[in-house]
Design a protein around this motif. Structure first.
Motif, PDB file in Angstrom:
ATOM      1  N   ILE A 199       0.868  -1.171   0.000  1.00 17.42           N
ATOM      2  CA  ILE A 199       0.000   0.000   0.000  1.00 17.42           C
ATOM      3  C   ILE A 199       0.905   1.221   0.000  1.00 17.42           C
ATOM      4  N   TYR A 200       1.002   1.886  -1.135  1.00 20.55           N
ATOM      5  CA  TYR A 200       1.854   3.072  -1.224  1.00 20.55           C
ATOM      6  C   TYR A 200       1.091   4.252  -0.682  1.00 20.55           C
ATOM      7  N   TYR A 201       1.774   5.016   0.155  1.00 26.28           N
ATOM      8  CA  TYR A 201       1.110   6.188   0.713  1.00 26.28           C
ATOM      9  C   TYR A 201       1.718   7.442   0.097  1.00 26.28           C
ATOM     10  N   ASN A 202       0.877   8.227  -0.539  1.00 25.74           N
ATOM     11  CA  ASN A 202       1.285   9.532  -1.039  1.00 25.74           C
ATOM     12  C   ASN A 202       2.451   9.485  -2.013  1.00 25.74           C
ATOM     13  N   GLN A 203       2.402   8.578  -2.966  1.00 33.49           N
ATOM     14  CA  GLN A 203       3.463   8.491  -3.964  1.00 33.49           C
ATOM     15  C   GLN A 203       2.895   8.808  -5.337  1.00 33.49           C
ATOM     16  N   SER A 204       3.748   9.361  -6.196  1.00 28.60           N
ATOM     17  CA  SER A 204       3.273   9.648  -7.544  1.00 28.60           C
ATOM     18  C   SER A 204       3.132   8.331  -8.310  1.00 28.60           C
ATOM     19  N   ALA A 205       2.301   8.359  -9.330  1.00 31.79           N
ATOM     20  CA  ALA A 205       2.028   7.151 -10.095  1.00 31.79           C
ATOM     21  C   ALA A 205       3.314   6.602 -10.717  1.00 31.79           C
ATOM     22  N   GLU A 206       4.188   7.505 -11.153  1.00 29.08           N
ATOM     23  CA  GLU A 206       5.427   7.054 -11.812  1.00 29.08           C
ATOM     24  C   GLU A 206       6.295   6.269 -10.833  1.00 29.08           C
ATOM     25  N   GLU A 207       6.399   6.827  -9.627  1.00 29.90           N
ATOM     26  CA  GLU A 207       7.245   6.193  -8.621  1.00 29.90           C
ATOM     27  C   GLU A 207       6.706   4.786  -8.298  1.00 29.90           C
ATOM     28  N   VAL A 208       5.397   4.708  -8.147  1.00 35.98           N
ATOM     29  CA  VAL A 208       4.781   3.415  -7.846  1.00 35.98           C
ATOM     30  C   VAL A 208       5.071   2.432  -8.968  1.00 35.98           C
ATOM     31  N   ASP A 209       4.867   2.892 -10.196  1.00 37.30           N
ATOM     32  CA  ASP A 209       5.092   2.003 -11.329  1.00 37.30           C
ATOM     33  C   ASP A 209       6.552   1.557 -11.389  1.00 37.30           C
ATOM     34  N   ARG A 210       7.454   2.493 -11.050  1.00 40.99           N
ATOM     35  CA  ARG A 210       8.873   2.152 -11.087  1.00 40.99           C
ATOM     36  C   ARG A 210       9.181   1.029 -10.087  1.00 40.99           C
ATOM     37  N   GLU A 242      16.586  -3.847  -4.246  1.00 39.83           N
ATOM     38  CA  GLU A 242      16.539  -2.390  -4.277  1.00 39.83           C
ATOM     39  C   GLU A 242      15.113  -1.905  -4.008  1.00 39.83           C
ATOM     40  N   ALA A 243      14.179  -2.587  -4.663  1.00 35.47           N
ATOM     41  CA  ALA A 243      12.775  -2.213  -4.488  1.00 35.47           C
ATOM     42  C   ALA A 243      12.362  -2.379  -3.035  1.00 35.47           C
ATOM     43  N   ARG A 244      12.797  -3.462  -2.423  1.00 40.53           N
ATOM     44  CA  ARG A 244      12.432  -3.690  -1.020  1.00 40.53           C
ATOM     45  C   ARG A 244      12.967  -2.578  -0.126  1.00 40.53           C
ATOM     46  N   GLN A 245      14.184  -2.141  -0.466  1.00 40.28           N
ATOM     47  CA  GLN A 245      14.774  -1.041   0.279  1.00 40.28           C
ATOM     48  C   GLN A 245      13.873   0.194   0.190  1.00 40.28           C
ATOM     49  N   VAL A 281       8.030   3.878   1.688  1.00 36.99           N
ATOM     50  CA  VAL A 281       6.785   4.317   1.067  1.00 36.99           C
ATOM     51  C   VAL A 281       5.614   3.366   1.264  1.00 36.99           C
ATOM     52  N   ASP A 282       5.901   2.132   1.638  1.00 32.84           N
ATOM     53  CA  ASP A 282       4.829   1.159   1.772  1.00 32.84           C
ATOM     54  C   ASP A 282       4.312   1.189   3.197  1.00 32.84           C
ATOM     55  N   LEU A 283       3.053   1.544   3.363  1.00 33.99           N
ATOM     56  CA  LEU A 283       2.613   1.713   4.755  1.00 33.99           C
ATOM     57  C   LEU A 283       2.410   0.392   5.480  1.00 33.99           C
ATOM     58  N   THR A 284       2.382  -0.718   4.746  1.00 33.32           N
ATOM     59  CA  THR A 284       2.297  -1.990   5.468  1.00 33.32           C
ATOM     60  C   THR A 284       3.631  -2.354   6.105  1.00 33.32           C
ATOM     61  N   LYS A 285       4.691  -1.669   5.724  1.00 33.76           N
ATOM     62  CA  LYS A 285       6.001  -2.025   6.279  1.00 33.76           C
ATOM     63  C   LYS A 285       6.539  -0.983   7.246  1.00 33.76           C
ATOM     64  N   MET A 286       5.780   0.073   7.460  1.00 33.34           N
ATOM     65  CA  MET A 286       6.279   1.119   8.352  1.00 33.34           C
ATOM     66  C   MET A 286       6.232   0.666   9.802  1.00 33.34           C
ATOM     67  N   ASP A 295       7.888   6.309  12.003  1.00 33.57           N
ATOM     68  CA  ASP A 295       7.173   6.487  10.739  1.00 33.57           C
ATOM     69  C   ASP A 295       5.709   6.135  10.897  1.00 33.57           C
ATOM     70  N   LEU A 296       5.472   5.042  11.593  1.00 33.54           N
ATOM     71  CA  LEU A 296       4.088   4.585  11.776  1.00 33.54           C
ATOM     72  C   LEU A 296       3.303   5.609  12.592  1.00 33.54           C
ATOM     73  N   LEU A 297       3.935   6.122  13.635  1.00 35.21           N
ATOM     74  CA  LEU A 297       3.264   7.106  14.482  1.00 35.21           C
ATOM     75  C   LEU A 297       2.901   8.337  13.661  1.00 35.21           C
ATOM     76  N   LYS A 298       3.809   8.734  12.778  1.00 33.00           N
ATOM     77  CA  LYS A 298       3.541   9.890  11.922  1.00 33.00           C
ATOM     78  C   LYS A 298       2.398   9.585  10.963  1.00 33.00           C
ATOM     79  N   LEU A 299       2.421   8.364  10.450  1.00 35.21           N
ATOM     80  CA  LEU A 299       1.374   7.946   9.515  1.00 35.21           C
ATOM     81  C   LEU A 299       0.006   7.987  10.190  1.00 35.21           C
ATOM     82  N   ARG A 300      -0.016   7.536  11.456  1.00 33.68           N
ATOM     83  CA  ARG A 300      -1.269   7.510  12.204  1.00 33.68           C
ATOM     84  C   ARG A 300      -1.902   8.892  12.275  1.00 33.68           C
ATOM     85  N   ARG A 301      -1.043   9.908  12.228  1.00 33.89           N
ATOM     86  CA  ARG A 301      -1.566  11.254  12.277  1.00 33.89           C
ATOM     87  C   ARG A 301      -2.357  11.554  11.010  1.00 33.89           C
TER      88      ARG A 301
END
Lengths: 434, 314, 354
Positions: free
Chosen positions: C73-84, C99-102, C107-112, C116-122
């Motif tokens: 689940i990408y949070y707040n990423q542009s379509a190009e970045e997601v596709d990349r 590299e992608a996993r890195q 950017v993936d909110l399931t891995k935060m 980062d997670l606390l910020k996301l919760r906001r």
């Protein structure tokens, strides 16, 4: 159309810790033969209490204080009414489930989890349609007997038939006697002299004393081995259950009959509950939000089924719901309730096209439609606490066209057009007309 | 909207207007309306006053060891109530009144110590087991199962003997054996709450587990446990007395009700010509123990009626 | 408008079913199975479906109340970045995947996790269905609303107090309501409090989990209007989960229809209501009880019930209840394809049916 159930100014109160909850404030509704009648309103408007009053199953802190609940169930004289508030509990037991059946919102809680579906539907047959079942059993045995004649066995079979016959006769006799007592009671109803009251008490007592079972039959049914003869009725009941399920459009009725409630989905459970309610051909089916917990597609199935059943099996349905969409789908006539008052009664089309009461109008404006362009209207405020209900018209604090008189007086029932009544001062008081 | 906002607002200034205080006074009023709770409260208050004013009511001979009951000589047979000893004396002329008064202190000590410690352990273990579940829960629950499988009194006796007799050992052993009940109870309460929406809402707001347990779960589950605990203060004292009676308590002459009954074991039945000759030696401490237990039970019962949310506002 | 706030790719959420003495893993309840969905900034996306279709699970997985089994689940990423990143993951090359996993850690909110997670919760909040369950009965309204602010730990007590007052005013309540317990309020007011709590941290995205279905009709419209107003005022993005189709029609720009863990149709609200393509959507729409007795329409009444998600049907999951099903539907899982502009459907035969 002929009337079937009518309530007149019913008042029901609940005596709670916080005070007296005035749940019904003189509710008058009328269900006619052959119609689907809707009661609509928000939670706490008293629609459930109304039907519970009609069934006389208002729960313990509650009491029906005043009013009349009339049943027009006599086949010979359509205008002969029975006021059930004046009748014994024993009388109500013959009415409930037999003449009036009721289904509830939560199907899963109305079914017993440890009994099979077949048993539960069969129980309803056993309670209310025993003579019919016995007759069929006798016919079956007779047919069996005529086919094969083995000397000793056919003697036992003949004895069985005679037992069933005895039971049937006693039952029929019992029903006849009950009917005659009912008739006498109905005759006595009107005047309140002490002599009449004494006679009535006596009849009631006699009624409660009547025996439903034959002594010999009871004797046989108590003995472990002899009792086995009674199993003969089981195939008959099974056949009836499966037939009923088939009629209701249940796929695979044999399998369903064998299963237990937890194995079925919510929609199927609701169908079983309806089957139980229908097992004894009630004159009227009361449905208390039967589809509110179901998904839309399942809701459509159930509504469709009720619609078909109304044409074929049951004559009248009293349908309670808070969903105006469901009302529009299924009901012929509707009463809108608010805080224990009836606001408006009309044919369903008339109500949706030409609502008169301010509450009905506001309610209709506040549900989203298919072609919803403008913003939804809202009704300001909240449903009042019925311990201290507003004076006069109970809707006046939230009403946009409230007048002085609304705070003082409860509005009378006004017939706006034939079949369209409304309780609102807008249509009756001088204040509004001037 | 406007009518929705126009709900009655009574403005009282200061501390009393805080809703938590209002809730409490509301509950307290209901509590005091119940005659049983008043009886319970009175009993417990009397005991508390006795415990507090023990040095005034019965001045100790040795201020450094007030729990030692003074005795007049070494005469074996108990003597009946007299102006000198209003409630009579026990074996070896120990004064019963003194023992009762200072025994109240021992009773409170036993009851509070054991129940508090059990509650403390129970809340910590129960919360962790109930909230996190998994292997920790599994281990804790299997241990409590083990404790449940053993007969309480037998275990208690064995352990006291192993540690060495005395009131302190009784307290320690009852703490060791008592916590599983509370742990189970708290775990059950927490499991019921764990998946409620308001817990999820707190999680979604970013609250950490500790905060969720302390702020959201415990305030909603602790009341029923506290009520059971208050009822248990009485029964705990009773069990401790039973252990004392079996001879596992402190040395004779110590002001503890159980110990007093134990000392009088030989005098329960009098000589053949007058079986009830020494009634006062067993009756008095026995009656006091019974009253103590009754008081806490009544209090707990009444508190449950008042504070239980299910019974409330109906 | 076309920026994506959430980009859900191949999301799976399985609940293990355990049985036997040793709690062996027997099967999975496939609540959400291989789901793609993008949520645009500032829109209100209605998510509809029957009970058990996985709509609530999807919502709770986005909020990290449940952990996703698989997917991103990408949070707040542009379509190009997601596709990349997706491209890197699909490339099959080990170094590229690493590299992608890195990149995903950021950017993936399931891995935060942690900060980062606390910020996301906001930024991501939720409003629950039944406000009588979602408010702690032993907390004051003030504390309930302030809690997310406390937890973030960046506001002073004074700021929090002010903010709570502000929030109460925004949802149409007053200062005197601050020092009360939830049980002193009516259902509608409680839901207002829950909305205020969700807005406390100034979120971008609010998950509405059936926020009006526990409320009465007259109150429902109050809350719906309030939510629409708030969306405008605070430029929020909603994911509006519900089973009430007319409510969705009223409030949302786009609609996603789910059936048994799969997305079956996705498109603009008007388009879906005017021209539903998937047979399930058709049946769903025709089953809505319409509050107008004069309306005449053809009803499609589905037979049978929703199948068990432990053992979903092979091929198209809807085929046992679908009257247009052919052999292909029983074998092959349909993919979401763009039928019309911005209108996606997952059905093999949509062209023939419509």
């Amino acid at each position: 159309m002929e009337q079937l159930v009518k309530t007149e100014k019913v008042v029901t109160n609940f005596y709670t810790y916080e005070g007296v909850v005035k749940a019904l404030n003189g509710v008058s509704v009328e269900v006619r033969k052959g119609e689907t009648y809707g009661l609509v309103g928000e939670s706490g408007c008293g629609k459930s209490v109304t039907v519970r009053s009609i069934m006389r199953i208002v729960q313990s802190p509650g009491r029906i204080e005043d009013g009349k609940i009339l049943l027009f169930f006599s086949d010979t004289d359509r205008n002969q009414a029975v006021d059930i508030l004046k009748r014994s509990e024993a009388f109500m037991q013959t009415i409930r489930g037999n003449e009036i059946s009721m289904i509830f919102q939560e199907a899963s809680t109305s079914l017993n989890p440890v009994l099979s579906i077949e048993y539960q539907i069969g129980e309803s047959f056993r309670l209310h349609r025993m003579p019919e079942i016995l007759r069929e059993t006798i016919d079956e045995l007779q047919a069996n007997l005529d086919k094969k004649k083995i000397p000793f066995v056919s003697g036992w079979k003949k004895f069985q038939i005679s037992l069933f016959n005895r039971q049937k006769e006693t039952l029929e006799n019992y029903e006849r006697l009950i009917d005659s007592i009912e008739f006498q009671l109905a005759e006595l109803e009107d005047d309140g002299t002490s002599k009449n009251r004494r006679l009535k008490d006596e009849l009631n007592r006699k009624r409660d004393m009547l025996r439903k079972d034959d002594r010999l039959v009871m004797f046989f049914r108590r003995f472990p081995f002899l009792r086995r003869y009674y199993r003969r009725i089981n195939p008959v009941i099974h056949r009836k259950v499966v037939n009923l399920l088939k009629e209701l459009g249940v796929p695979n009725p044999e399998n369903i009959a064998r299963s237990y409630p937890h194995e079925l989905s919510g929609g199927m459970q609701q169908r079983i509950v309806i089957a139980i309610a229908l097992a004894c051909h009630p004159r009227i089916l009361i449905a208390d939000e039967p589809t509110s917990n179901l998904d839309v597609t399942i809701q459509a199935q159930i509504l469709d089924m009720i619609r078909v059943l109304k044409e074929t099996t049951i004559s009248s349905v009293l349908f309670i719901t808070h969903d105006l969409g469901v009302v529009a789908e299924i009901c012929d006539r509707v009463t809108v309730m608010y805080a224990g008052d009836t606001c408006e009664t009309a044919e369903v089309k008339e109500l949706f096209q030409k609502p008169l009461h301010p509450y009905t109008k506001a309610l209709l404006r506040s549900v989203p439609k298919v072609r919803q362009e403008e913003a939804l209207a809202t009704i300001p405020g909240v449903v009042p606490n019925l311990v201290n209900p507003p004076t006069g018209c109970r809707f006046h604090p939230r009403c946009e066209s409230a007048m002085d008189i609304c705070k003082r007086e409860k509005p009378p029932l006004f017939t706006y057009a034939p079949g369209h009544t409304v309780s609102c001062h807008l249509y009756t008081s001088k204040e509004a007309k001037s | 909207m406007s009518t929705e906002l126009k709900q009655k607002t009574t403005k009282k200034e200061g501390f009393l207007s805080h809703p938590a205080v209002k809730e409490f006074t509301f509950s307290a009023k209901r509590f005091l309306k119940n005659p049983l709770s008043i009886i319970g409260l009175t009993i417990i208050l009397i005991f508390a006053l006795i415990a507090i004013f023990a040095p005034v009511l019965a001045p100790p001979e040795d201020p450094y060891d007030p729990f030692k009951i003074p005795h007049d000589g070494w005469k074996t047979a108990p003597s009946p109530p007299s102006p000198e000893h209003p409630l009579g004396t026990m074996e070896q002329q120990y004064d019963i009144l003194y023992g009762i008064i200072w025994g109240t202190r021992s009773a409170f000590k036993i009851g509070f110590f054991i129940v508090m410690a059990n509650l403390f352990i129970g809340i910590i273990l129960g919360s962790l087991a109930g909230y996190f579940g998994g292997w920790f829960d599994e281990i804790i629950m299997r241990i409590t199962d083990m404790f449940y499988a053993l007969p309480f009194l037998v275990m208690a006796m064995a352990l006291v003997v192993a540690i060495g007799r005395g009131l302190q050992s009784i307290i320690i052993v009852m703490i060791i054996l008592g916590w599983p009940t509370y742990t189970r109870m708290i775990r059950g309460e927490i499991m019921a709450l764990r998946d409620k929406d308001f817990i999820l809402a707190a999680k979604a707001g970013g609250a950490k587990s500790l905060r969720i347990i302390i702020q959201h779960i415990l305030p909603n589950s602790i009341y029923s446990v506290l009520i059971v605990a208050s009822m248990n203060i009485g029964t705990t004292v009773l069990t401790a007395a039973a252990l004392s009676f079996l001879g596992l308590g402190s040395e004779s002459g110590y002001a503890d009700w159980g110990q007093m009954v134990s000392m009088c074991r030989d005098w329960i039945v009098g000589p053949p010509d007058n079986r009830l000759a020494y009634w006062y030696v067993v009756f008095t401490p026995g009656f006091v123990i019974a009253m103590f237990v009754l008081g806490w039970n009544l209090l707990g019962d009444a508190a449950r009626d008042v504070f239980d949310p299910k019974m409330r506002r109906k | 408008m076309n920026e994506h706030i959430l980009d859900i790719r191949r999301l799976k959420k399985y609940y293990p079913v355990k049985g036997g003495v040793f709690k062996k893993h027997i099967a999975d309840v496939k609540a959400v199975d291989d789901l793609d969905l993008t949520i645009r900034k500032g829109e209100c996306l209605g998510l509809v479906g029957e009970s058990g279709c996985g709509k609530t699970t999807l919502g709770k997985t986005i909020l990290r109340l449940h952990e996703a089994t698989e997917g991103r689940i990408y949070y707040n990423q542009s379509a190009e970045e997601v596709d990349r990143i997706e491209g890197l993951l699909d490339s099959g090359d080990k170094t590229k995947i690493a590299e992608a996993r890195q990149l995903l850690q950021q950017v993936d909110l399931t891995k935060m996790s942690g900060k980062d997670l606390l910020k996301l919760r906001r930024k991501i909040q939720i409003v629950f269905q039944d406000p009588s369950n979602s408010l702690n009965p032993r907390m004051l309204v003030k504390k309930i609303i302030a809690e997310p602010l406390y937890v973030q730990g960046v506001y002073s007590a004074r700021e929090i107090e002010e903010r709570v007052l502000n929030l109460l005013n925004t949802v149409g309540m007053a200062k005197e309501h601050m020092m009360r317990y939830p049980h002193e309020f009516s259902g509608g007011q409680r839901q207002r409090i829950a909305v205020a709590r969700a807005l406390a941290t100034n979120p971008d995205f609010v998950l509405m989990d059936e926020p009006t279905s526990a409320l009465d009709v007259s109150v429902q419209s109050q809350i719906l209007n309030l939510l629409m107003q708030l969306q405008k005022d605070f430029s929020l993005t909603y994911l509006f989960v519900t089973h009430h189709l007319l409510v969705v029609k009223y409030i949302s720009n786009r609609i996603a229809v789910m059936y048994l863990g799969k997305m079956v149709e996705l498109g603009a609200t008007a388009g879906i209501f005017k021209n539903p393509l998937h047979p399930y959507t058709k049946a769903l729409l025709s089953a809505i009880p319409i509050p107008d007795p004069a309306s005449e329409r053809q009803r499609i009444i589905l037979t049978g019930d929703v199948p068990n998600p432990i053992n979903p049907p092979k091929g198209c999951r809807f085929h046992p209840r679908c009257s247009w099903a052919v052999d292909r539907c029983r074998e092959e899982i349909p993919v979401l394809e763009e039928a019309e502009k911005e209108h996606f459907v997952a059905c093999h035969r949509w062209k023939e049916i419509s």
